[in-house]
Design a protein around this motif. Structure first.
Motif, PDB file in Angstrom:
ATOM      1  N   LYS A 217      -1.094   8.480  -1.134  1.00  0.00           N
ATOM      2  CA  LYS A 217      -1.452   7.914   0.194  1.00  0.00           C
ATOM      3  C   LYS A 217      -0.590   6.532   0.109  1.00  0.00           C
ATOM      4  O   LYS A 217      -0.925   5.407  -0.457  1.00  0.00           O
ATOM      5  N   PRO A 218       0.452   6.335   0.730  1.00  0.00           N
ATOM      6  CA  PRO A 218       1.296   5.393   0.806  1.00  0.00           C
ATOM      7  C   PRO A 218       0.833   4.251   1.394  1.00  0.00           C
ATOM      8  O   PRO A 218      -0.205   4.371   2.172  1.00  0.00           O
ATOM      9  N   PRO A 219       1.022   2.903   0.959  1.00  0.00           N
ATOM     10  CA  PRO A 219       0.514   1.731   1.530  1.00  0.00           C
ATOM     11  C   PRO A 219       0.509   1.660   3.128  1.00  0.00           C
ATOM     12  O   PRO A 219      -0.552   1.086   3.517  1.00  0.00           O
ATOM     13  N   ALA A 220       1.449   2.190   3.652  1.00  0.00           N
ATOM     14  CA  ALA A 220       1.535   2.145   4.984  1.00  0.00           C
ATOM     15  C   ALA A 220       0.450   2.968   5.658  1.00  0.00           C
ATOM     16  O   ALA A 220       0.562   2.871   7.098  1.00  0.00           O
ATOM     17  N   SER A 221       0.067   4.002   5.152  1.00  0.00           N
ATOM     18  CA  SER A 221      -1.010   4.931   5.635  1.00  0.00           C
ATOM     19  C   SER A 221      -2.368   4.117   5.815  1.00  0.00           C
ATOM     20  O   SER A 221      -3.012   3.484   4.896  1.00  0.00           O
ATOM     21  N   ARG A 222      -2.767   3.865   7.052  1.00  0.00           N
ATOM     22  CA  ARG A 222      -3.951   3.132   7.324  1.00  0.00           C
ATOM     23  C   ARG A 222      -5.125   3.448   6.475  1.00  0.00           C
ATOM     24  O   ARG A 222      -5.217   4.802   6.231  1.00  0.00           O
ATOM     25  N   ALA A 223      -5.909   2.610   5.808  1.00  0.00           N
ATOM     26  CA  ALA A 223      -6.960   2.660   5.028  1.00  0.00           C
ATOM     27  C   ALA A 223      -7.976   3.656   5.700  1.00  0.00           C
ATOM     28  O   ALA A 223      -8.825   4.306   5.061  1.00  0.00           O
ATOM     29  N   ASP A 224      -8.145   3.682   7.142  1.00  0.00           N
ATOM     30  CA  ASP A 224      -9.214   4.197   7.634  1.00  0.00           C
ATOM     31  C   ASP A 224      -8.807   5.463   8.133  1.00  0.00           C
ATOM     32  O   ASP A 224      -9.523   6.168   8.854  1.00  0.00           O
ATOM     33  N   SER A 225      -7.632   5.875   7.853  1.00  0.00           N
ATOM     34  CA  SER A 225      -6.923   7.204   8.267  1.00  0.00           C
ATOM     35  C   SER A 225      -7.203   8.329   7.148  1.00  0.00           C
ATOM     36  O   SER A 225      -7.289   8.134   6.109  1.00  0.00           O
ATOM     37  N   ALA A 226      -7.362   9.346   7.589  1.00  0.00           N
ATOM     38  CA  ALA A 226      -7.695  10.613   6.675  1.00  0.00           C
ATOM     39  C   ALA A 226      -6.538  11.130   6.219  1.00  0.00           C
ATOM     40  O   ALA A 226      -6.637  12.210   5.039  1.00  0.00           O
ATOM     41  N   GLU A 227      -5.428  10.672   6.687  1.00  0.00           N
ATOM     42  CA  GLU A 227      -4.095  11.382   6.163  1.00  0.00           C
ATOM     43  C   GLU A 227      -3.758  10.921   4.846  1.00  0.00           C
ATOM     44  O   GLU A 227      -4.114   9.990   4.202  1.00  0.00           O
ATOM     45  N   MET A 228      -2.971  11.981   4.147  1.00  0.00           N
ATOM     46  CA  MET A 228      -2.465  11.905   2.788  1.00  0.00           C
ATOM     47  C   MET A 228      -1.393  12.769   2.765  1.00  0.00           C
ATOM     48  O   MET A 228      -0.887  13.463   3.577  1.00  0.00           O
ATOM     49  N   PHE A 229      -0.284  12.698   1.832  1.00  0.00           N
ATOM     50  CA  PHE A 229       0.746  13.686   1.718  1.00  0.00           C
ATOM     51  C   PHE A 229       0.640  14.317   0.281  1.00  0.00           C
ATOM     52  O   PHE A 229       0.693  13.543  -0.658  1.00  0.00           O
ATOM     53  N   VAL A 230       1.206  15.523   0.431  1.00  0.00           N
ATOM     54  CA  VAL A 230       1.559  16.169  -0.870  1.00  0.00           C
ATOM     55  C   VAL A 230       2.900  16.064  -0.919  1.00  0.00           C
ATOM     56  O   VAL A 230       3.675  16.512  -0.083  1.00  0.00           O
ATOM     57  N   VAL A 231       3.178  15.678  -2.149  1.00  0.00           N
ATOM     58  CA  VAL A 231       4.750  15.652  -2.617  1.00  0.00           C
ATOM     59  C   VAL A 231       5.007  16.623  -3.830  1.00  0.00           C
ATOM     60  O   VAL A 231       4.292  16.490  -4.822  1.00  0.00           O
ATOM     61  N   ALA A 232       6.101  17.472  -3.523  1.00  0.00           N
ATOM     62  CA  ALA A 232       6.215  18.379  -4.788  1.00  0.00           C
ATOM     63  C   ALA A 232       7.884  18.188  -4.812  1.00  0.00           C
ATOM     64  O   ALA A 232       8.319  18.303  -3.803  1.00  0.00           O
ATOM     65  N   THR A 233       8.108  18.048  -6.012  1.00  0.00           N
ATOM     66  CA  THR A 233       9.459  18.013  -6.603  1.00  0.00           C
ATOM     67  C   THR A 233       9.835  18.866  -7.401  1.00  0.00           C
ATOM     68  O   THR A 233       8.923  19.479  -8.452  1.00  0.00           O
ATOM     69  N   GLY A 234      11.152  19.080  -7.798  1.00  0.00           N
ATOM     70  CA  GLY A 234      11.712  20.038  -8.961  1.00  0.00           C
ATOM     71  C   GLY A 234      11.545  21.722  -8.384  1.00  0.00           C
ATOM     72  O   GLY A 234      10.673  22.244  -9.152  1.00  0.00           O
TER      73      GLY A 234
END
Length: 239
Positions: A217-234
């Motif tokens: 959950k990057p800092p720019a994602s609002r705290a009250d937002s339910a969004e997150m990001f899945v990050v897969a590498t390699g």
């Protein structure tokens, strides 16, 4: 490091810091509902909104990608990247700054159902990614394998959490299926999900396909937002 006249600063990652400004209060008025007044007040008091305008980003969402890339470093000069659900273009703008396609020969392809104003160095497709023809058009525009597939796609909110979760997970799964077809070995995949994380079936598949899988959950994602990001590498590719 850039500094604006108000004293706020933006690092390479687009993080916004600086002194606290006096909060702006917005009252309801003729034709303005309480909810619209709250939205306007939040916009006026959001440092990311102000910094996006100062830097010429089309949306504050640009900072989400820059903050994620600061951590995982997949937007390298000369890379080939696909941006699914790219409107209004903020993520493409960040990709251009870091990949420098006009100088390095990198490739950036974006697609969205909503028309996007042109961005130098980006191939933009006006089409629904979920249409049958979209994957083939993206592959043709890309002209080869990708180093990263990014998805900020989200279905219109219904107000019903379970329904919204299922819809956004369906988009994430479709993005992952496409990523498996186009990524180079070692490539990266980023997709928006909702709080509660990625469904177990998709998470297990991601862990099979990639060496590292994390929720962010990057800092720019609002705290009250339910969004997150899945990050897969390699990306394991043909392993």
């Amino acid at each position: 490091m850039a500094r604006d006249k108000g004293g706020s600063r933006s690092t390479r990652g687009g993080g916004v810091t600086g002194r606290r400004e006096a909060a702006v209060r917005v009252k309801t008025a003729r034709g303005r509902t309480v909810s619209s007044a709250r939205w306007l007040e939040r916009q006026l008091n959001d440092p990311y909104v102000h910094e996006a305008k100062r830097l010429g980003y089309r949306s504050r969402a640009a900072f989400k990608l820059s903050e994620i890339d600061d951590q995982f470093r997949f937007l390298r000069p000369g890379a080939a990247v696909v941006d699914l659900g790219c409107a209004p273009g903020g993520w493409c703008q960040v990709a251009v700054q870091r990949i420098r396609p006009l100088e390095t020969g990198g490739r950036i392809v974006g697609i969205d159902l909503t028309p996007v104003e042109p961005i130098a160095g980006v191939t933009l497709l006006h089409q629904d990614f979920m249409s049958d023809e979209a994957p083939a058009r993206l592959k043709e525009a890309l002209g080869g394998p990708a180093d990263a597939v990014l998805s900020d796609m989200a279905a219109p909110a219904t107000g019903h959490p379970q329904t919204d979760h299922l819809r956004i997970m369906g988009l994430a799964e479709a993005a992952h299926d496409f990523a498996r077809e186009v990524l180079k070995p070692g490539g990266a995949f980023v997709a928006k999900v909702l709080r509660g994380g990625t469904e177990r079936a998709l998470l297990e598949q991601l862990k099979r396909d990639f060496r590292v899988v994390k929720h962010v959950k990057p800092p720019a994602s609002r705290a009250d937002s339910a969004e997150m990001f899945v990050v897969a590498t390699g990306f394991r590719g043909g392993e």
